[in-house]
Scaffold this motif. Structure first.
Motif, PDB file in Angstrom:
ATOM      1  N   ILE A 206       0.846  -1.196   0.000  1.00  0.00           N
ATOM      2  CA  ILE A 206       0.000   0.000   0.000  1.00  0.00           C
ATOM      3  C   ILE A 206       0.884   1.250   0.000  1.00  0.00           C
ATOM      4  O   ILE A 206       0.640   2.210  -0.747  1.00  0.00           O
ATOM      5  N   ARG A 207       1.924   1.241   0.827  1.00  0.00           N
ATOM      6  CA  ARG A 207       2.847   2.389   0.858  1.00  0.00           C
ATOM      7  C   ARG A 207       3.595   2.543  -0.466  1.00  0.00           C
ATOM      8  O   ARG A 207       3.873   3.663  -0.910  1.00  0.00           O
ATOM      9  N   HIS A 208       3.927   1.428  -1.100  1.00  0.00           N
ATOM     10  CA  HIS A 208       4.662   1.494  -2.368  1.00  0.00           C
ATOM     11  C   HIS A 208       3.798   2.111  -3.465  1.00  0.00           C
ATOM     12  O   HIS A 208       4.264   2.969  -4.232  1.00  0.00           O
ATOM     13  N   VAL A 209       2.545   1.677  -3.550  1.00  0.00           N
ATOM     14  CA  VAL A 209       1.635   2.260  -4.533  1.00  0.00           C
ATOM     15  C   VAL A 209       1.415   3.743  -4.216  1.00  0.00           C
ATOM     16  O   VAL A 209       1.355   4.589  -5.119  1.00  0.00           O
ATOM     17  N   ALA A 210       1.321   4.066  -2.936  1.00  0.00           N
ATOM     18  CA  ALA A 210       1.125   5.464  -2.532  1.00  0.00           C
ATOM     19  C   ALA A 210       2.302   6.328  -2.965  1.00  0.00           C
ATOM     20  O   ALA A 210       2.112   7.470  -3.410  1.00  0.00           O
ATOM     21  N   ALA A 211       3.523   5.810  -2.856  1.00  0.00           N
ATOM     22  CA  ALA A 211       4.698   6.578  -3.284  1.00  0.00           C
ATOM     23  C   ALA A 211       4.643   6.846  -4.775  1.00  0.00           C
ATOM     24  O   ALA A 211       4.889   7.974  -5.236  1.00  0.00           O
ATOM     25  N   GLY A 212       4.305   5.803  -5.536  1.00  0.00           N
ATOM     26  CA  GLY A 212       4.210   5.993  -6.980  1.00  0.00           C
ATOM     27  C   GLY A 212       3.129   6.984  -7.358  1.00  0.00           C
ATOM     28  O   GLY A 212       3.334   7.868  -8.217  1.00  0.00           O
ATOM     29  N   THR A 213       1.962   6.877  -6.714  1.00  0.00           N
ATOM     30  CA  THR A 213       0.851   7.774  -7.021  1.00  0.00           C
ATOM     31  C   THR A 213       1.198   9.212  -6.651  1.00  0.00           C
ATOM     32  O   THR A 213       0.900  10.154  -7.396  1.00  0.00           O
ATOM     33  N   LYS A 214       1.849   9.397  -5.510  1.00  0.00           N
ATOM     34  CA  LYS A 214       2.230  10.742  -5.062  1.00  0.00           C
ATOM     35  C   LYS A 214       3.126  11.430  -6.089  1.00  0.00           C
ATOM     36  O   LYS A 214       2.887  12.596  -6.470  1.00  0.00           O
ATOM     37  N   HIS A 215       4.145  10.728  -6.540  1.00  0.00           N
ATOM     38  CA  HIS A 215       5.078  11.359  -7.486  1.00  0.00           C
ATOM     39  C   HIS A 215       4.452  11.519  -8.865  1.00  0.00           C
ATOM     40  O   HIS A 215       4.740  12.501  -9.566  1.00  0.00           O
ATOM     41  N   PHE A 216       3.570  10.600  -9.248  1.00  0.00           N
ATOM     42  CA  PHE A 216       2.875  10.746 -10.520  1.00  0.00           C
ATOM     43  C   PHE A 216       1.989  11.994 -10.494  1.00  0.00           C
ATOM     44  O   PHE A 216       1.984  12.789 -11.457  1.00  0.00           O
ATOM     45  N   GLU A 217       1.267  12.166  -9.416  1.00  0.00           N
ATOM     46  CA  GLU A 217       0.379  13.333  -9.322  1.00  0.00           C
ATOM     47  C   GLU A 217       1.180  14.633  -9.239  1.00  0.00           C
ATOM     48  O   GLU A 217       0.752  15.659  -9.775  1.00  0.00           O
ATOM     49  N   ARG A 218       2.333  14.587  -8.599  1.00  0.00           N
ATOM     50  CA  ARG A 218       3.210  15.776  -8.580  1.00  0.00           C
ATOM     51  C   ARG A 218       3.625  16.156  -9.995  1.00  0.00           C
ATOM     52  O   ARG A 218       3.566  17.334 -10.394  1.00  0.00           O
ATOM     53  N   LEU A 219       4.035  15.171 -10.780  1.00  0.00           N
ATOM     54  CA  LEU A 219       4.493  15.443 -12.143  1.00  0.00           C
ATOM     55  C   LEU A 219       3.353  15.929 -13.029  1.00  0.00           C
ATOM     56  O   LEU A 219       3.531  16.839 -13.853  1.00  0.00           O
ATOM     57  N   ALA A 220       2.162  15.335 -12.846  1.00  0.00           N
ATOM     58  CA  ALA A 220       1.005  15.807 -13.610  1.00  0.00           C
ATOM     59  C   ALA A 220       0.679  17.248 -13.243  1.00  0.00           C
ATOM     60  O   ALA A 220       0.376  18.081 -14.113  1.00  0.00           O
ATOM     61  N   GLY A 221       0.771  17.567 -11.952  1.00  0.00           N
ATOM     62  CA  GLY A 221       0.478  18.921 -11.498  1.00  0.00           C
ATOM     63  C   GLY A 221       1.440  19.951 -12.054  1.00  0.00           C
ATOM     64  O   GLY A 221       1.063  21.104 -12.309  1.00  0.00           O
ATOM     65  N   GLU A 222       2.696  19.540 -12.265  1.00  0.00           N
ATOM     66  CA  GLU A 222       3.696  20.475 -12.784  1.00  0.00           C
ATOM     67  C   GLU A 222       3.370  20.925 -14.202  1.00  0.00           C
ATOM     68  O   GLU A 222       3.800  21.996 -14.638  1.00  0.00           O
ATOM     69  N   THR A 223       2.616  20.109 -14.946  1.00  0.00           N
ATOM     70  CA  THR A 223       2.239  20.476 -16.314  1.00  0.00           C
ATOM     71  C   THR A 223       0.751  20.802 -16.432  1.00  0.00           C
ATOM     72  O   THR A 223       0.244  20.998 -17.541  1.00  0.00           O
ATOM     73  N   GLY A 224       0.064  20.834 -15.285  1.00  0.00           N
ATOM     74  CA  GLY A 224      -1.344  21.193 -15.280  1.00  0.00           C
ATOM     75  C   GLY A 224      -2.263  20.149 -15.876  1.00  0.00           C
ATOM     76  O   GLY A 224      -3.390  20.468 -16.284  1.00  0.00           O
TER      77      GLY A 224
END
Length: 267
Positions: A206-224
């Motif tokens: 669960i923590r591993h998927v959460a880490a991946g999701t967190k960084h994916f959403e950060r990268l998506a947010g950087e490009t809107g």
């Protein structure tokens, strides 16, 4: 630190190129410990290998060539289950190391921290599963294993967003879906030790998927971009399998992977 001091990239590359499973686990845990103690420079001065070093056994087969595993309670069936799980965790060590080593220079320290923590967990999981196999009179490498797990890394080596979308958010998330039923089956067989191992793995994943999701959403947010839409686009381009129900919605939600991501694309 001087130019002769060890770097995080060199330590990761050395672990990736360690074929012996036990030695790979030791190398991974040591590099994570050294990183946390400040002994490794944040310097990506060497490239990651295209493919990690693995032992001569298990024999690697295409997924469609793998023998069907019995779901019964025979000793052979139980060994096959634990062997398959051990292989998944063994490859997961290298997937996490490669994530940190290949993309860490651009993604920063928190990204490296997160995926080195994942690698340390996967090394611990593999050690538990290898010990489990040995307690049953078998060992890792005794049975064939499928060679499809590294394909996702090769297909996404050029794009951190694609790697995050496929490896933590599909492949590891699939573990959240299937592990509970395996856990119940193991409990029904009276295997208390096996149930403890699977419970620990499920909590960590669960923590591993959460880490991946967190960084994916950060990268998506950087490009809107909408993370959910971007994820679907990247899956269509880079994931060759199917996103299959049933889903463990509660575990996925705990990992930040809401139904907005996978509703409508499940096959």
């Amino acid at each position: 630190m001087t130019s002769n001091d060890p770097t995080i990239a060199r330590a990761i590359r050395a672990a990736l190129l360690t074929p012996d499973p036990r030695a790979k686990c030791f190398a991974t845990r040591k590099l994570v410990r050294d990183w946390r103690q400040g002994k490794l420079a944040f310097d990506f001065d060497v490239a990651m290998p295209d493919r990690p070093a693995w032992p001569d056994s298990p024999q690697l087969l295409a997924p469609k060539e793998m023998p069907r595993r019995s779901k019964g309670g025979s000793e052979r069936g139980r060994i096959a289950l634990w062997h398959a799980l051990a292989h998944i965790e063994f490859v997961a060590i290298d997937l996490a190391l490669d994530m940190a080593g290949r993309f860490g220079a651009d993604q920063g320290r928190e990204f490296v921290d997160d995926f080195l923590s994942v690698a340390a967990d996967e090394a611990m999981h593999f050690a538990l599963l290898a010990r489990k196999l040995e307690s049953m009179g078998s060992h890792y490498g005794a049975l064939p294993a499928h060679d499809g797990l590294w394909q996702a890394a090769e297909d996404t080596a050029h794009d951190v967003r694609a790697r995050l979308a496929v490896v933590p958010m599909v492949l590891e998330a699939r573990g959240l879906d299937v592990t509970p039923s395996t856990l119940e089956r193991v409990r029904a067989q009276g295997d208390v030790n096996g149930a403890k191992i699977l419970s620990r793995i499920l909590d960590d994943e669960i923590r591993h998927v959460a880490a991946g999701t967190k960084h994916f959403e950060r990268l998506a947010g950087e490009t809107g971009e909408s993370p959910q839409n971007l994820w679907k686009i990247l899956l269509e381009k880079h994931f060759h399998g199917a996103v299959k129900p049933p889903f463990n919605d509660s575990a996925r939600l705990a990992a930040g992977l809401s139904r907005d991501y996978y509703a409508g694309i499940a096959s």
